[in-house]
Design a protein around this motif. Structure first.
Motif, short mmCIF file in Angstrom:
data_model
loop_
_atom_site.label_atom_id
_atom_site.label_comp_id
_atom_site.label_asym_id
_atom_site.label_seq_id
_atom_site.Cartn_x
_atom_site.Cartn_y
_atom_site.Cartn_z
N PHE A 42 -16.66 -5.90 3.77
CA PHE A 42 -15.41 -6.60 4.08
C PHE A 42 -15.21 -6.61 5.60
O PHE A 42 -15.10 -5.56 6.23
N ASP A 43 -15.17 -7.84 6.16
CA ASP A 43 -15.11 -8.04 7.62
C ASP A 43 -13.98 -7.29 8.29
O ASP A 43 -14.11 -6.82 9.42
N SER A 44 -12.82 -7.27 7.61
CA SER A 44 -11.62 -6.77 8.26
C SER A 44 -11.48 -5.25 8.16
O SER A 44 -10.53 -4.70 8.69
N LEU A 45 -12.42 -4.60 7.48
CA LEU A 45 -12.33 -3.14 7.30
C LEU A 45 -13.43 -2.43 8.07
O LEU A 45 -14.52 -2.99 8.27
N THR A 46 -13.15 -1.20 8.48
CA THR A 46 -14.18 -0.40 9.16
C THR A 46 -15.22 0.04 8.14
O THR A 46 -15.02 -0.11 6.92
N VAL A 47 -16.30 0.62 8.66
CA VAL A 47 -17.37 1.10 7.76
C VAL A 47 -16.82 2.12 6.76
O VAL A 47 -17.07 2.02 5.56
N SER A 48 -16.01 3.08 7.25
CA SER A 48 -15.52 4.11 6.33
C SER A 48 -14.57 3.51 5.30
O SER A 48 -14.57 3.92 4.13
N GLU A 49 -13.75 2.53 5.70
CA GLU A 49 -12.85 1.87 4.73
C GLU A 49 -13.66 1.08 3.70
O GLU A 49 -13.30 1.02 2.53
N ASN A 50 -14.77 0.48 4.16
CA ASN A 50 -15.65 -0.23 3.23
C ASN A 50 -16.25 0.73 2.22
O ASN A 50 -16.26 0.45 1.01
N VAL A 51 -16.74 1.87 2.73
CA VAL A 51 -17.40 2.83 1.84
C VAL A 51 -16.41 3.42 0.84
O VAL A 51 -16.72 3.56 -0.35
N GLY A 52 -15.21 3.71 1.32
CA GLY A 52 -14.23 4.31 0.40
C GLY A 52 -13.33 3.28 -0.27
O GLY A 52 -12.29 3.65 -0.84
#
Lengths: 252, 265
Positions: free
Chosen positions: B91-101
């Motif tokens: 998801f473009d608008s989320l950071t890597v950690s937000e994507n993972v979690g």
């Protein structure tokens, strides 16, 4: 015949999509922070263009009307006509058209890019309804922000009118503002607020629907954006007439 | 999690994409779906996720037919699955950690500390613990896929679907991805379905292998059985002879195309 069938099928899909988005916006978990983010994007992002459009529309409308009324020697009544014209018609419609071009296109291109890059599939694969996750926050943001932007547009356009009245038409500011307030009735204000609410729904749903149903290639993003703007513009004009007619029937 | 495809057919505009596909995947297995581009491999994953519905046939997930599930049941089933898309689909608008979690944050059943811990462990698994605060546009193709694997792992899914996990990657990144999938198979109960046309990768990770040819499943079995198969369609895919390769007359093309250069001289 095939085109007609396709058109009917697409309209059915649009109605289904709209109903689903509406239900999702009033039930279950709500993404408050997403909605606040969209309110900022949609509202603050459109503020400058709305103010600019409002100011010049008010000025030119007052100038044209005032010069026309001078021929009958009643230019001092310009405030009444400008007020009714802006609040009931020009404010809501112009704000909605500017909004469709800026926000509707933005929603369609954003969502269709998510379709192309499989982000919508990813949301669906996570067991989350993409309409709830992506569309609802935009729908609520447009529903709240378009009426607010319309009020700002109305105010700025009336100020633009006041500038022209004082400097070019020789009508005093006091007369202009007292006419502007005095002529308005409750039904006029109601019409001025119902229209942007309906237009907000139209713009957000058109942008979201064409975004969600975009073809999965770069061309699809362009098509979705164009269609969203064209269809929402047509629907805004169409519904403007319908609402005006209904309100006149009800309030006279 | 167990999956069974029974005589599954899928058509778009009367064009057959999958024809009578039958296979089953048992708990903890890594099923590889091999096939040339356009053979219908990704369609199988989309059918299994319920993103599209089969024209006929049945897909059974843990004894329940996918085709008869309502939207709620389908969503519940999807929560037990995870997919690693071909291009990561972060998801473009989320950071890597937000994507993972992402799924953990969405379901909000764990505390922020617990989510942070799971995300960190998943990022460590793919060797990218320092990437937590980066945005997806800062990552290379290989890094995006590794993050997508971390996202699938962090979701706690019982089955992970991989769509062309090594496509377009350099050999080192491709080998890394293969080793992650192998580790999943060896160290956890996670069932995997891997869709690929990369033979080296397929042979490295597969418990069972299936070969699709123009929408038809022409082989199911082990890697060893595939290598010993005598069907011409199979041998031409796994070890194509010069006769199987596309030939063309380069001189005929260049002879005509280079005429345009004459005008520049």
């Amino acid at each position: 015949m095939r085109l007609v069938r396709q058109g009917i099928f697409r309209f059915q899909n649009f109605l289904q999509f709209s109903w689903h988005a509406f239900i999702q916006s009033i039930t279950g978990k709500q993404y408050i922070s997403d909605t606040i983010h969209q309110l900022d994007r949609v509202g603050m992002g459109s503020l400058f263009i709305v103010v600019l459009t409002g100011l010049f529309t008010g000025m030119v409308f007052t100038l044209q009307t005032g010069v026309g009324l001078q021929r009958f020697g009643v230019s001092h009544s310009v405030g009444k006509i400008v007020s009714i014209g802006i609040i009931k018609e020009l404010g809501p419609v112009l704000t909605a058209l500017v909004f469709a071009g800026r926000v509707g296109a933005g929603i369609a291109s954003q969502i269709s890019s998510m379709v192309v890059t499989e982000q919508i599939d990813a949301i669906e694969a996570e067991g989350i309804d993409p309409v709830k996750r992506v569309v609802v926050s935009r729908l609520i943001a447009c529903l709240i922000m378009l009426p607010l932007l319309t009020m700002i547009m109305d105010a700025v356009a009336l100020i633009g009118g006041a500038i022209i009245c004082t400097n070019y038409l020789g009508v005093s500011t006091t007369v202009y503002w007292s006419d502007t307030y005095g002529i308005l009735e409750g039904s006029d204000l109601l019409m001025g607020i119902i229209k942007p609410i309906v237009f907000g729904v139209i713009v957000s749903l058109c942008g979201s629907f064409y975004g969600m149903t975009a073809e999965r290639d770069a061309r699809g993003v362009g098509h979705a954006t164009t269609r969203a703007v064209v269809v929402s513009t047509i629907l805004v004009i169409l519904f403007d007439f319908v609402i005006t007619k209904v309100m006149i029937v009800i309030f006279g | 999690m167990q999956v069974e495809f029974k005589n599954v057919c899928f058509e778009i505009d009367n064009k057959s994409i999958l024809h009578n596909v039958c296979f089953s995947v048992k708990r903890g297995e890594t099923q590889v779906m091999l096939g040339a581009s356009g053979s219908g491999k990704t369609t199988i994953l989309k059918l299994l996720l319920g993103l599209i519905a089969p024209t006929s046939g049945e897909i059974i997930v843990d004894g329940e037919a996918l085709t008869t599930m309502d939207a709620k049941a389908l969503r519940r089933m999807r929560k037990r699955l995870a997919i690693v898309f071909q291009h990561g689909a972060l998801f473009d608008s989320l950071t890597v950690s937000e994507n993972v979690g992402y799924r953990l944050i969405e379901e909000s059943m764990l505390s922020a500390e617990e989510i942070e811990q799971v995300v960190y462990q998943a990022l460590c698994f793919v060797g990218m613990p320092d990437f937590a605060n980066k945005m997806p546009w800062e990552l290379s193709g290989g890094e995006k896929k590794r993050i997508a694997i971390a996202r699938a792992l962090a979701s706690g899914a019982e089955m992970i679907l991989f769509d062309e996990p090594t496509a377009g990657l350099d050999p080192i990144n491709a080998r890394n991805i293969s080793s992650f999938i192998k580790m999943l198979k060896d160290e956890s109960e996670i069932t995997s379905i891997v869709v690929t046309h990369d033979l080296e990768h397929a042979f490295a990770v597969a418990s069972q292998i299936a070969l699709l040819h123009r929408g038809e499943l022409i082989f199911t079995g082990t890697v060893q059985e595939l290598k010993q198969a005598e069907d011409k369609r199979i041998t031409s895919f796994i070890s194509p002879s010069p006769a199987d390769l596309v030939t063309c007359n380069i001189d005929a093309i260049l002879g005509i195309a280079r005429k345009r250069l004459e005008s520049f001289k």
